[in-house]
Design an enzyme around this catalytic site. Structure first.
Site, PDB file in Angstrom:
ATOM      1  N   SER A 138     -10.820  -7.757 -45.947  1.00  0.00           N
ATOM      2  CA  SER A 138     -11.940  -8.402 -45.009  1.00  0.00           C
ATOM      3  C   SER A 138     -13.305  -8.005 -45.496  1.00  0.00           C
ATOM      4  CB  SER A 138     -11.519  -8.288 -43.674  1.00  0.00           C
ATOM      5  OG  SER A 138     -12.377  -9.523 -43.266  1.00  0.00           O
ATOM      6  N   ASP A 267      -4.843 -18.087 -44.131  1.00  0.00           N
ATOM      7  CA  ASP A 267      -5.924 -17.444 -43.596  1.00  0.00           C
ATOM      8  C   ASP A 267      -7.020 -18.360 -43.045  1.00  0.00           C
ATOM      9  OD1 ASP A 267      -8.074 -15.685 -42.998  1.00  0.00           O
ATOM     10  OD2 ASP A 267      -7.842 -14.452 -45.117  1.00  0.00           O
ATOM     11  N   HIS A 295      -4.575 -14.117 -42.045  1.00  0.00           N
ATOM     12  CA  HIS A 295      -5.766 -12.935 -42.241  1.00  0.00           C
ATOM     13  C   HIS A 295      -5.227 -11.667 -42.371  1.00  0.00           C
ATOM     14  CE1 HIS A 295      -9.696 -11.864 -43.429  1.00  0.00           C
ATOM     15  NE2 HIS A 295      -9.664 -10.812 -42.262  1.00  0.00           N
TER      16      HIS A 295
END
Length: 317
Positions: A138, A267, A295
């Protein structure tokens, strides 16, 4: 006071450049030939400020350094870390500033470098003749880019897992802004952006609420992992101004390190097509996709993520 626990005969890694509040060296770190070295609490006044996070070193075929994403900490790698170690690899999971058990406050973080300081200190401590495999998740992709830019010769490969991956042309904020175009503020659910600081130096932070975690990040994770996240996530500073005014990462540093990208197919934060576009636009050497991963692939699909990490390393180092 610090307590260093270990087994076997040490291979010295000098962290003497890491200084505490009184500018005194915190400790010497060692990596053990057939064991591990970890920093643990030994007194009530134990302080982590300006020191690498609690981590363990085990000698293995490759040394993976795991970097978490927004509002998370080293704890989110708890399933992946033993899988990599059981395959004979070394693993270090980092708590970035004001994340996990790192004791820095949000007020101490003004820039991406401030936020990434524990990772940068770790990279500085790695001997010049050793290389690591960086794995970023991320927002942690920005931290990887910073480490690669400063220490390219210490990184054999960087693997971005559903992560922001900047290029060497635009300011770091460029791809974040593209993401914001796809996911406007109305999709934030109970994630909150709020102000802190002083009138002279106003700042903003983001806090992830339970609904946002459940629907956007952890929808395919176990109930236990979702509850763990609800307990452990922390607010994170929004570094919009710093990312916007920072120069692009250099081709000689960041751009010289081979990059790979792992797409998470389900995601809800960065949709799969956006991840593929990002990997293609920046130029990842290899792209793999984990099916049915949300995610938080390190929690929803840890075995598959471990397998892909090892395949990428075996094929490209």
């Amino acid at each position: 006071m610090f307590c260093v626990t270990y087994t076997s005969t040490p291979i010295s890694i000098n962290l003497g450049n890491l200084r505490g509040p009184n500018h005194q060296p915190h400790a010497k770190f060692c990596r053990k030939e057939r064991g591990f070295c970890s920093i643990t609490r030994s007194s009530p006044d134990f302080r982590l400020a300006n020191f690498p996070p609690t981590c363990s070193y085990s000698t293995g075929k490759k040394h993976f350094v795991l970097v978490h994403g927004s509002c998370h900490g080293a704890w989110c790698w708890y399933k992946l870390k033993p899988l990599l170690e059981s395959a004979g690899d070394s693993v270090t999971a980092v708590d970035l500033s004001a994340s996990g058990i790192n004791t820095k406050s949000l007020l101490e973080i003004r820039t991406l470098h401030d936020y990434s300081e524990p990772l940068m200190e770790l990279m500085a401590a790695i001997p010049a003749d050793e290389k690591v495999v960086l794995v970023g998740h991320s927002f942690g992709g920005y931290c990887l880019a910073l480490a690669m830019d400063h220490c390219p010769k210490k990184v054999s490969l960087a693997i971005f897992v559903s992560a922001m991956m900047p290029d060497t042309v635009h300011p770091p904020a460029h791809f974040r802004d593209k993401y914001r175009e796809r996911f406007p503020a109305k999709d934030m659910l109970d994630a909150h952006i709020s102000s802190y600081g002083s009138p002279e130096e106003p700042r903003t932070m983001v806090t992830l609420g339970p609904k946002y975690l459940s629907i956007k990040l952890y929808q395919l994770c176990s109930t236990e992992d979702l509850e763990l996240a609800k307990l452990l996530v922390r607010p994170m500073p929004i570094l919009k101004e710093d990312l916007s005014r920072t120069k692009p990462f250099s081709a000689e540093g960041y751009g010289s390190v081979k990059r790979a990208y792992i797409v998470c197919s389900e995601d809800n934060i960065m949709e799969a097509d956006l991840q593929h576009w990002l990997a293609k636009s920046v130029g990842a050497a290899v792209v793999k996709e984990i099916k049915d991963a949300d995610h938080m692939a390190m929690l929803s699909k840890p075995q598959e993520l471990c397998q892909y990490l090892q395949e990428i390393v075996d094929e490209h180092i």
